[in-house]
Design an enzyme around this catalytic site. Structure first.
Site, PDB file in Angstrom:
ATOM      1  N   ASP A  21      -1.068  29.050  27.680  1.00  0.00           N
ATOM      2  CA  ASP A  21      -2.206  29.471  26.863  1.00  0.00           C
ATOM      3  C   ASP A  21      -3.161  30.349  27.660  1.00  0.00           C
ATOM      4  O   ASP A  21      -3.745  31.289  27.121  1.00  0.00           O
ATOM      5  CB  ASP A  21      -2.973  28.245  26.344  1.00  0.00           C
ATOM      6  N   ALA A  83      -5.757  21.062  32.265  1.00  0.00           N
ATOM      7  CA  ALA A  83      -5.388  19.693  31.882  1.00  0.00           C
ATOM      8  C   ALA A  83      -4.094  19.301  32.567  1.00  0.00           C
ATOM      9  O   ALA A  83      -3.315  20.168  32.975  1.00  0.00           O
ATOM     10  CB  ALA A  83      -5.187  19.603  30.368  1.00  0.00           C
ATOM     11  N   SER A 130      -6.159  18.098  21.459  1.00  0.00           N
ATOM     12  CA  SER A 130      -4.734  17.956  21.149  1.00  0.00           C
ATOM     13  C   SER A 130      -4.512  17.022  19.975  1.00  0.00           C
ATOM     14  O   SER A 130      -5.266  16.047  19.787  1.00  0.00           O
ATOM     15  CB  SER A 130      -4.034  17.389  22.386  1.00  0.00           C
ATOM     16  N   GLU A 132      -2.535  14.833  19.971  1.00  0.00           N
ATOM     17  CA  GLU A 132      -2.265  13.508  20.538  1.00  0.00           C
ATOM     18  C   GLU A 132      -3.455  12.570  20.397  1.00  0.00           C
ATOM     19  O   GLU A 132      -3.311  11.366  20.569  1.00  0.00           O
ATOM     20  CB  GLU A 132      -1.863  13.634  22.007  1.00  0.00           C
ATOM     21  N   TYR A 154      -2.591  10.536  27.821  1.00  0.00           N
ATOM     22  CA  TYR A 154      -2.966  11.916  27.531  1.00  0.00           C
ATOM     23  C   TYR A 154      -3.893  11.972  26.313  1.00  0.00           C
ATOM     24  O   TYR A 154      -4.978  12.563  26.350  1.00  0.00           O
ATOM     25  CB  TYR A 154      -1.690  12.739  27.286  1.00  0.00           C
ATOM     26  N   ARG A 188       6.463  28.874  27.678  1.00  0.00           N
ATOM     27  CA  ARG A 188       6.379  27.425  27.803  1.00  0.00           C
ATOM     28  C   ARG A 188       7.241  26.989  28.989  1.00  0.00           C
ATOM     29  O   ARG A 188       8.418  27.386  29.080  1.00  0.00           O
ATOM     30  CB  ARG A 188       6.963  26.843  26.529  1.00  0.00           C
TER      31      ARG A 188
END
Ligand code: GDP
Length: 322
Positions: A21, A83, A130, A132, A154, A188
């Site tokens: 990113d 992160a 996120s 998550e 996370y 990625r």
């Protein structure tokens, strides 16, 4: 560098700039004519960063050093991408994850707030959160109102930073938290399942590998195109007020769907025989289905995802075949 006494409207600061990113965001901001400063861990490669980006080496968890740097730069826009970026890594180092994804993010918000206070100028903070944080959500698709129920270290650390973004917004800092669903691209790293799949499928198609070993293939994720997601970050920073935004496509696919699409794109038909499950790759807990409703971002930020699932898989496979 000489100290700056006012926030420079054209200066942006990105943490975690060496990742997927960070590179897309730096490209976007440079193309916009911004002066981009990027924080990367010492020794980290930042191969995809465009020319003109000013690199600063340091660790976000060194709060004093990062704060001094920000006081010197007085950026107008601050994007926190740093992160422990993968759920799998966070399971291995939950305490480090809490420090980087949670505490260091909050320290950066405090730094931004201190600059805004001392200069009386507008500083815009974007926290990359996120999906998550929702863990095993009570509803699908998830919105900005869905209760937070993280299932792993996370998600829990990201949830803390997400909540603190709201606290800083109430305190007067222009803060946005973007609840990013999985977003993919040829940049990625292969520790993420999508790129692991496309790189291995390309290798199998070219006779360089014989098997694709995976963990949970039933997990369903909302896979988007990474450059669209950095576009959302910039839109959030430049909107009149800060806010929380779900950034997602609204459609989920299983890991197995991704595998099938990748093999199909590479022209391999009898692919099931190449795929094996290794229980060692299963996670202690894993959200079953994450799917986001980005209606707020569509309406408020005029944002929308531009690349459909099959096209994302195709672009990644093509890059790995080449
Ligand atoms: P993250 O969970 O958002 O960090 O993204 P990943 O790409 O690492 O994982 C996405 C999903 O793929 C999760 O549900 C994983 O459990 C699942 N998965 C299945 N096999 C694998 C694998 O071999 N590697 C990774 N990284 N994830 C896998």
């Amino acid at each position: 560098m000489s100290p700056h006494t006012s926030t420079d409207r054209r200066r942006a600061f990105i943490t975690g700039a060496s990742g997927q990113d960070g590179s897309y965001l730096a490209e976007h901001l440079v193309a916009d004519g911004m002066e981009v400063h990027a924080l990367t861990l010492s020794g980290e490669r930042a191969a995809d960063l465009p020319d003109g980006v000013v690199l600063h080496h340091g660790d976000l968890t060194d709060v004093a050093a990062t704060r001094a740097l920000l006081r010197d730069l007085h950026p107008r826009e601050i994007y926190n991408l740093a992160a422990i970026s993968s759920v799998a890594l966070a399971w291995e180092q939950p305490d480090l994850c809490a420090e980087v994804n949670g505490l260091a993010a909050v320290a950066l918000m405090e730094s931004a707030w201190l600059i805004a206070e001392s200069t009386g100028q507008d500083v815009r903070f974007v926290q990359c959160s996120s999906a998550e944080i929702f863990g095993e959500p009570s509803e699908s698709p998830q919105t900005e109102e869905t209760p937070l129920r993280p299932l792993n270290p996370y998600g829990a650390a990201k949830a803390y930073a997400h909540l603190m973004a709201g606290v800083y917004r109430s305190r007067g800092l222009h803060t946005s938290s973007l609840v990013l669903y999985n977003h993919e691209s040829p940049r990625r790293p292969t520790r993420f399942v999508t790129r692991k799949i496309t790189s291995t499928v390309a290798a199998i198609a070219q006779g360089r590998a014989t098997e694709l070993v995976l963990g949970n293939q039933e997990a369903r994720r909302d896979f988007g195109w990474a450059p669209d997601y950095v576009d959302a970050m910039v839109r959030a920073a430049r909107h009149d007020v800060g806010g929380d935004y779900v950034i997602a496509t609204g459609t989920s696919h299983s890991v197995r769907d991704f595998v099938a699409a990748a093999f199909s794109h590479a022209g391999v038909t009898d692919w099931e025989r190449f795929v094996r499950t290794d229980p060692a790759l299963l996670r202690p807990t894993d959200p079953t289905d994450l799917r986001g409703d980005a209606s707020r971002a569509r309406v408020v930020l005029d944002w929308e995802p531009t690349v459909p699932f099959d096209e994302i898989v195709g672009r990644m496979v093509d890059t790995d075949l080449a």
